[in-house]
Design a protein around this motif. Structure first.
Motif, PDB file in Angstrom:
ATOM      1  N   LEU A 183     -37.368  -3.222 -30.942  1.00  0.00           N
ATOM      2  CA  LEU A 183     -38.532  -4.122 -30.928  1.00  0.00           C
ATOM      3  C   LEU A 183     -39.856  -3.400 -30.710  1.00  0.00           C
ATOM      4  O   LEU A 183     -40.923  -3.985 -30.870  1.00  0.00           O
ATOM      5  N   GLY A 184     -39.785  -2.127 -30.333  1.00  0.00           N
ATOM      6  CA  GLY A 184     -41.008  -1.382 -30.031  1.00  0.00           C
ATOM      7  C   GLY A 184     -41.595  -1.726 -28.674  1.00  0.00           C
ATOM      8  O   GLY A 184     -42.798  -1.557 -28.438  1.00  0.00           O
ATOM      9  N   ILE A 185     -40.755  -2.211 -27.762  1.00  0.00           N
ATOM     10  CA  ILE A 185     -41.173  -2.514 -26.387  1.00  0.00           C
ATOM     11  C   ILE A 185     -40.290  -1.698 -25.450  1.00  0.00           C
ATOM     12  O   ILE A 185     -39.089  -1.965 -25.305  1.00  0.00           O
ATOM     13  N   ASP A 186     -40.861  -0.681 -24.835  1.00  0.00           N
ATOM     14  CA  ASP A 186     -40.078   0.236 -24.014  1.00  0.00           C
ATOM     15  C   ASP A 186     -39.595  -0.416 -22.726  1.00  0.00           C
ATOM     16  O   ASP A 186     -40.350  -1.126 -22.047  1.00  0.00           O
ATOM     17  N   LEU A 187     -38.336  -0.164 -22.383  1.00  0.00           N
ATOM     18  CA  LEU A 187     -37.826  -0.519 -21.056  1.00  0.00           C
ATOM     19  C   LEU A 187     -38.076   0.689 -20.156  1.00  0.00           C
ATOM     20  O   LEU A 187     -37.403   1.704 -20.273  1.00  0.00           O
ATOM     21  N   LEU A 188     -39.094   0.579 -19.301  1.00  0.00           N
ATOM     22  CA  LEU A 188     -39.493   1.720 -18.483  1.00  0.00           C
ATOM     23  C   LEU A 188     -38.547   1.985 -17.321  1.00  0.00           C
ATOM     24  O   LEU A 188     -38.329   3.128 -16.937  1.00  0.00           O
ATOM     25  N   ASP A 189     -37.991   0.908 -16.746  1.00  0.00           N
ATOM     26  CA  ASP A 189     -37.140   1.096 -15.576  1.00  0.00           C
ATOM     27  C   ASP A 189     -36.366  -0.184 -15.305  1.00  0.00           C
ATOM     28  O   ASP A 189     -36.713  -1.270 -15.775  1.00  0.00           O
ATOM     29  N   HIS A 190     -35.284  -0.023 -14.568  1.00  0.00           N
ATOM     30  CA  HIS A 190     -34.522  -1.142 -14.015  1.00  0.00           C
ATOM     31  C   HIS A 190     -34.449  -0.908 -12.514  1.00  0.00           C
ATOM     32  O   HIS A 190     -33.882   0.083 -12.066  1.00  0.00           O
ATOM     33  N   ILE A 191     -35.067  -1.799 -11.763  1.00  0.00           N
ATOM     34  CA  ILE A 191     -35.119  -1.683 -10.308  1.00  0.00           C
ATOM     35  C   ILE A 191     -34.112  -2.652  -9.694  1.00  0.00           C
ATOM     36  O   ILE A 191     -34.154  -3.856  -9.966  1.00  0.00           O
ATOM     37  N   VAL A 192     -33.207  -2.134  -8.882  1.00  0.00           N
ATOM     38  CA  VAL A 192     -32.253  -2.984  -8.158  1.00  0.00           C
ATOM     39  C   VAL A 192     -32.755  -3.135  -6.722  1.00  0.00           C
ATOM     40  O   VAL A 192     -32.945  -2.139  -6.013  1.00  0.00           O
ATOM     41  N   ILE A 193     -32.979  -4.383  -6.333  1.00  0.00           N
ATOM     42  CA  ILE A 193     -33.581  -4.690  -5.035  1.00  0.00           C
ATOM     43  C   ILE A 193     -32.506  -5.028  -4.014  1.00  0.00           C
ATOM     44  O   ILE A 193     -31.636  -5.875  -4.255  1.00  0.00           O
ATOM     45  N   GLY A 194     -32.573  -4.370  -2.848  1.00  0.00           N
ATOM     46  CA  GLY A 194     -31.734  -4.736  -1.709  1.00  0.00           C
ATOM     47  C   GLY A 194     -32.611  -5.312  -0.614  1.00  0.00           C
ATOM     48  O   GLY A 194     -33.737  -5.739  -0.870  1.00  0.00           O
ATOM     49  N   ASN A 195     -32.124  -5.310   0.591  1.00  0.00           N
ATOM     50  CA  ASN A 195     -32.896  -5.835   1.718  1.00  0.00           C
ATOM     51  C   ASN A 195     -33.799  -4.739   2.266  1.00  0.00           C
ATOM     52  O   ASN A 195     -33.416  -3.980   3.141  1.00  0.00           O
ATOM     53  N   ALA A 233     -34.833  -2.201   0.585  1.00  0.00           N
ATOM     54  CA  ALA A 233     -34.560  -0.931  -0.106  1.00  0.00           C
ATOM     55  C   ALA A 233     -34.366  -1.223  -1.587  1.00  0.00           C
ATOM     56  O   ALA A 233     -34.101  -2.354  -1.992  1.00  0.00           O
ATOM     57  N   TYR A 234     -34.508  -0.196  -2.410  1.00  0.00           N
ATOM     58  CA  TYR A 234     -34.306  -0.369  -3.844  1.00  0.00           C
ATOM     59  C   TYR A 234     -33.773   0.920  -4.451  1.00  0.00           C
ATOM     60  O   TYR A 234     -33.848   2.001  -3.853  1.00  0.00           O
ATOM     61  N   ILE A 235     -33.215   0.785  -5.648  1.00  0.00           N
ATOM     62  CA  ILE A 235     -32.793   1.950  -6.429  1.00  0.00           C
ATOM     63  C   ILE A 235     -33.374   1.806  -7.830  1.00  0.00           C
ATOM     64  O   ILE A 235     -33.292   0.738  -8.452  1.00  0.00           O
ATOM     65  N   SER A 236     -33.987   2.875  -8.300  1.00  0.00           N
ATOM     66  CA  SER A 236     -34.543   2.932  -9.649  1.00  0.00           C
ATOM     67  C   SER A 236     -33.538   3.634 -10.555  1.00  0.00           C
ATOM     68  O   SER A 236     -33.158   4.779 -10.298  1.00  0.00           O
ATOM     69  N   LEU A 237     -33.101   2.945 -11.611  1.00  0.00           N
ATOM     70  CA  LEU A 237     -32.168   3.573 -12.538  1.00  0.00           C
ATOM     71  C   LEU A 237     -32.839   4.687 -13.325  1.00  0.00           C
ATOM     72  O   LEU A 237     -32.172   5.605 -13.811  1.00  0.00           O
ATOM     73  N   LYS A 238     -34.168   4.628 -13.446  1.00  0.00           N
ATOM     74  CA  LYS A 238     -34.912   5.713 -14.086  1.00  0.00           C
ATOM     75  C   LYS A 238     -34.828   6.973 -13.238  1.00  0.00           C
ATOM     76  O   LYS A 238     -34.536   8.074 -13.742  1.00  0.00           O
ATOM     77  N   GLN A 239     -35.083   6.815 -11.934  1.00  0.00           N
ATOM     78  CA  GLN A 239     -35.011   7.956 -11.027  1.00  0.00           C
ATOM     79  C   GLN A 239     -33.612   8.543 -10.954  1.00  0.00           C
ATOM     80  O   GLN A 239     -33.440   9.743 -10.744  1.00  0.00           O
ATOM     81  N   LYS A 240     -32.605   7.692 -11.102  1.00  0.00           N
ATOM     82  CA  LYS A 240     -31.214   8.138 -11.028  1.00  0.00           C
ATOM     83  C   LYS A 240     -30.759   8.825 -12.322  1.00  0.00           C
ATOM     84  O   LYS A 240     -29.638   9.340 -12.391  1.00  0.00           O
ATOM     85  N   GLY A 241     -31.627   8.807 -13.337  1.00  0.00           N
ATOM     86  CA  GLY A 241     -31.272   9.444 -14.600  1.00  0.00           C
ATOM     87  C   GLY A 241     -30.377   8.606 -15.476  1.00  0.00           C
ATOM     88  O   GLY A 241     -29.822   9.080 -16.475  1.00  0.00           O
ATOM     89  N   ILE A 242     -30.209   7.321 -15.102  1.00  0.00           N
ATOM     90  CA  ILE A 242     -29.345   6.428 -15.876  1.00  0.00           C
ATOM     91  C   ILE A 242     -30.080   5.873 -17.081  1.00  0.00           C
ATOM     92  O   ILE A 242     -29.487   5.612 -18.131  1.00  0.00           O
ATOM     93  N   LEU A 243     -31.386   5.719 -16.951  1.00  0.00           N
ATOM     94  CA  LEU A 243     -32.211   5.164 -18.031  1.00  0.00           C
ATOM     95  C   LEU A 243     -33.031   6.268 -18.679  1.00  0.00           C
ATOM     96  O   LEU A 243     -33.631   7.081 -17.970  1.00  0.00           O
TER      97      LEU A 243
END
Length: 228
Positions: free
Chosen positions: A204-216, A218-228
């Motif tokens: 579509l030409g719309i970049d998915l920059l990151d997927h952020i998983v939110i905890g209580n 705390a969070y995890i960035s799938l971009k930072q983890k090298g998954i994305l």
């Protein structure tokens, strides 16, 4: 007719407003601060007791942020007027911590996206997926709730994720979802959904920059983890 118990019915040295003026706002308890906003209790309960009970029965201040107006109205001693005051206070508190005050909010790192949605999502009892839409300068232009429920590829349809992003002429998106357990560790299904949406975004030409998983808190960035 018996009247409601108001702050002015309390002894002067117990009135939260007078204590605030004399000792400063920092000296007041959460119950006293809420009492100033609600102003009056019920016929059988003082405003201080009512405020204390509202906070206690909802699991503290954080619990109040996730209550609906129906939740508030179900509390003994809380009618429609007090329920609307409480829900307005909750919304204001959320807006103080987000871009919704009208200022531009720019996302340049995972912290920016996580901080934007953390207070809205950290205490939710079900999984929610939000899509943050950005322009070419990475400024937030729109946020949409896409789904509620366990995040999996059968529930999260790319058309729902990208529909408004296309309408808003978004250059890119960040998706965020919460784990009610409080642990932000991504599941295999979280990763599968991410890859599926990444591929759709490329088409579509719309970049998915990151997927952020939110905890209580705390969070995890799938971009930072090298998954994305």
């Amino acid at each position: 007719m018996e009247k409601s118990l108001k702050i002015m019915d309390l002894p002067t040295n117990e009135r939260p407003r007078e204590r605030l003026l004399r000792y400063g706002v920092e000296a007041l308890s959460n119950s006293e601060l809420l009492a100033i906003i609600l102003r009056s209790g019920s016929k059988k309960e003082s405003i201080l007791n009512l405020s204390s009970r509202i906070i206690k029965e909802n699991g503290g201040l954080n619990g109040l942020l996730n209550c609906t107006i129906d939740d508030f109205m179900s509390l003994h001693g809380v009618g429609r007027a007090k329920a609307t005051q409480l829900i307005a206070l909750s919304e204001l508190s959320k807006r103080f911590k987000s871009y919704k005050d009208g200022d531009e909010y720019r996302i340049v790192k995972p912290d920016d996206a996580a901080n934007l949605v953390m207070e809205d999502m950290r205490h939710l009892k079900q999984e929610h997926l939000k899509v943050i839409m950005l322009n070419t300068k990475n400024v937030v232009i729109f946020i949409k709730d896409v789904s509620v429920g366990i995040l999996n590829s059968s529930i999260v349809h790319p058309r729902e994720v990208f529909c408004d992003a296309i309408r808003k002429n978004s250059a890119s998106i960040v998706i965020c979802h919460n784990h009610p357990s409080g642990d932000p560790t991504p599941s295999n299904e979280d990763i599968n959904v991410t890859h599926r949406l990444e591929e759709c975004g490329k088409l579509l030409g719309i970049d998915l920059l990151d997927h952020i998983v939110i905890g209580n808190g705390a969070y995890i960035s799938l971009k930072q983890k090298g998954i994305l």
